[in-house]
Design a protein around this motif. Sequence first.
Motif, short mmCIF file in Angstrom:
data_model
loop_
_atom_site.label_atom_id
_atom_site.label_comp_id
_atom_site.label_asym_id
_atom_site.label_seq_id
_atom_site.Cartn_x
_atom_site.Cartn_y
_atom_site.Cartn_z
N ASP A 761 -3.09 -8.12 -5.68
CA ASP A 761 -2.89 -7.82 -4.30
C ASP A 761 -2.25 -9.01 -3.57
OD1 ASP A 761 -4.04 -5.50 -4.64
OD2 ASP A 761 -6.29 -6.05 -4.04
N HIS A 762 -2.60 -10.32 -3.92
CA HIS A 762 -2.00 -11.37 -3.05
C HIS A 762 -0.39 -11.47 -3.40
CE1 HIS A 762 -1.19 -15.44 -1.70
NE2 HIS A 762 -0.73 -15.83 -2.94
N VAL A 763 -0.12 -11.11 -4.78
CA VAL A 763 1.36 -11.12 -5.06
C VAL A 763 2.28 -10.24 -4.17
CG1 VAL A 763 3.10 -10.94 -6.88
CG2 VAL A 763 1.01 -12.20 -7.26
N LYS A 764 1.47 -8.79 -4.11
CA LYS A 764 2.18 -8.04 -3.30
C LYS A 764 2.19 -8.28 -1.99
CE LYS A 764 1.61 -2.76 -2.53
NZ LYS A 764 1.68 -2.92 -1.13
N SER A 765 1.15 -8.82 -1.29
CA SER A 765 1.20 -9.34 0.20
C SER A 765 2.19 -10.36 0.45
CB SER A 765 -0.12 -9.89 0.54
OG SER A 765 -0.39 -11.33 -0.06
N VAL A 766 2.79 -10.99 -0.49
CA VAL A 766 3.76 -12.00 -0.42
C VAL A 766 5.10 -11.52 -0.49
CG1 VAL A 766 4.73 -14.33 -1.25
CG2 VAL A 766 2.38 -14.15 -1.07
N ASP A 769 4.75 -7.02 0.99
CA ASP A 769 4.51 -6.51 2.37
C ASP A 769 5.10 -7.54 3.41
OD1 ASP A 769 2.92 -4.97 1.31
OD2 ASP A 769 1.12 -6.00 1.23
N ASP A 770 5.61 -8.77 3.05
CA ASP A 770 5.98 -10.00 4.02
C ASP A 770 7.47 -9.90 3.85
OD1 ASP A 770 6.64 -12.42 5.17
OD2 ASP A 770 4.58 -13.08 5.10
N ALA A 771 8.37 -9.56 4.68
CA ALA A 771 9.74 -9.44 4.26
C ALA A 771 10.35 -11.00 4.57
CB ALA A 771 10.10 -8.52 5.58
#
Length: 818
Positions: A761-766, A769-771
Amino acid sequence: MTQKLKLVVVGNGMAPGRMLEHLFDAGDAYDVTIFNAEPRVNYDRIMLSPVLSGEKSFDDIIIHDEAWYKDNGITLHMGAKVSKIDREAKTVTSENGITESYDKLVVATGSDPFIIPCPGHKLDGVLAYRDLDDTNAMRDAAGKGGSAVVIGGGLLGLEAAAGLNILGMDVTVLHLMPTLMERQLDTAAGYLLEKELESRGIDIRCKSNTKQIIGEDGKVSGVELDDGTLIKCDIVVMAVGIRPSVQLAKDAGLEVNRGIVTTNGMQTSDPDILSVGECVEVGGMVYGLVAPLYQMAKVAAAHLTGPSDAAFVHTETPTKLKVTGCDLYSVGDFAEGDDREDIVLRDAKSGTYKRVIIQDNKIIGAVLYGAVDDGGWYNEMLKSGEDISEMRDTLIFGQAFQGGGAVDPLAMVANMSDDAEICGCNGITKGTIVSKINAMGLTTLAEVRAHTKASASCGTCTGLVENVMALTLGDEFKLPDVETMCSCTTHDHGTVRRMIKAKELKSIPAVMQELEWNTPEGCAKCRPALNYYLVSDWPGEYVDDQQSRFINERVHANIQKDGTYSVVPRMFGGITTPDELRAIADVADKFSIPTVKVTGGQRIDLLGVKKDDLIPVWKDLNDAGMVSGAAYAKGLRTVKTCVGTDWCRFGTQDSTGLGIKLERLLWGSWSPAKLKLAVSGCPRNCSESTCKDIGIVCVDSGYEILYGGAAGLHIQGTTKLGNVETEEEVLEYCGALTQYYRETGFYLERIYKWADRLSYDHVKSVIYDDAEQRKTYYERFLYSQTFAQIDPWAERVQGAEAHEFSPLADLSSLEAAE
């Protein structure tokens, strides 16, 4: 069943979060609703500095996750700043129109950063440093490079400066006073801190007053000082202090002075409204450090649960700087005066300084720099008012030297009173830890942290907490296993990676010296790891050390069990040509290579190449236009493809063309471990994309990006990162993901283990999810590739012909280790 009272909390910071923990421990008397101005859950604000520097992620500093609110029946309104308190109606209303009634209300609005009202303070690029949004804004700015000016040489300002410096910005600190942190440090310690920060490349300018902030097209371009000096910069960080956020309380008619005035029971002028945190004024004082805020939280919870004599009592709170490698501790009153005396120990060679201030044979203050282990001991004596006359001559040497000789650390802990504070951040005493261990059967540090909060914030008291546990549990206590890099060091991979960046270490000898390696040259485990970390962290500055690579990487071929080698030329995306095939056949015939095999990665492997034939084999393949396939590398190996829309009736996209583009983008890059990719032209997955380190599955709407697969000794399917529409996006997302893995992975840690450690989830958020973060990592990857994509065969052939370097020189220790 008794009707629950309604408790509304305005603010979701550390103080109200701790208050609710105490409240829930005492029972279940309230239905709780929280209004949080920030669009997120509660997090540890004192750990924003390591988030800024990249040492921690937001997930690492979350105090209460969404499950905690759900488990405790809390209604949490995120991104809902309260605009009105109606005391007569006993309601609270937010800016976005949410209204809740209350029986009891807790106001915890915190503080606002003070922004110097100089000309230009509203320009784009002028930032504060108070919350996660500020931290992310600074990280985004640092990702674009350039320079920063930090106004303020106090705790927050220096933590901001150090973090931006680690992220690669040129940083100047402007401070009005003659020395840094003058409220917490004396002149000598301030001087040592200044010299340490300057040694890291941070420009410190004390006695500097800002006249105006200069801008171009509405954006910051520089800062002008009173003396006319102009400092060019891309951002300005204001860190000159905070003010209690009191406007909401003032509008509601509560008594307000510097802060919201409360009794020592945390009750405001309205008996149904309490207040905690940085917005409070209690006993004529306001507080900005976390320990007194947590005391407020405990007192408020006691009064919410019923009649209580719990009262807030002022105590001196130690100050610590959260900058890796800068150890300082101060507590109490260290001003000079005729009615007090100083005991000072200076060691210029080691850069340490200790000063203890005594009045009437009692410690009233202490300032420590470089050697801070005794800070807690001095603070305990300060609070207890212990007479130190009998230890006057040895006091400055610390607790370990009382009684004429070194004292066992456990004996030191045994001599502490139950009221001795172990964790200053959370106000946790020795007695609290011992009672929790005995009552709940706690045996691990993680359990003690979870149930007491001791060492759960800045972590500097971890060793002391472990000693309390060892004393309490005896033989049942075992220190957690720390997997060090090797026997040459006590540090693990994570510590080494952080310190390389924090201390700007740019050579293997520098790392070994600064991190106190216990062997002069290292070994076959640590040298390759250090070489990789330096290559990854300092592209264009660090020169790859061939002597610190395994034999396969040195000779650019895989050694086989009979001592011969396997040579694999690169075939981008698995595509070859008749000319390349003829060249491979000619090389096989010319050098009598016994086996020519098609690999699982869609390439051709020449097996059985003699060591002496490696350079001429490379030369012939180079002359045919072929480059190394890096089948030996801790880096990109292959990008496996199917034929996609070019030939297959099921293909949805040009998988072969995309695979070639990906391989041309990524080849030559080193990574923590081998990296294998695949692109499948449709969900039938002929290229086995769902078990690769990074996989792409072409679908009708575009591309599905997967990662974290494994198909070796460990078998694991991939996890979906997300969907994109274009090839350009695939390249950006994969490049950014690779760079994030390169910068945060541990040597020999495959990408699935890395993702398990950081959390998917953290890798995905970085990355997904975060352009802005994705763009930053992609740009850093492209920059590093300008130094990486040099064919090692051509380079080494030229070097060998010029007698500059012999890639075949024996390195038995590394060969054996491989």
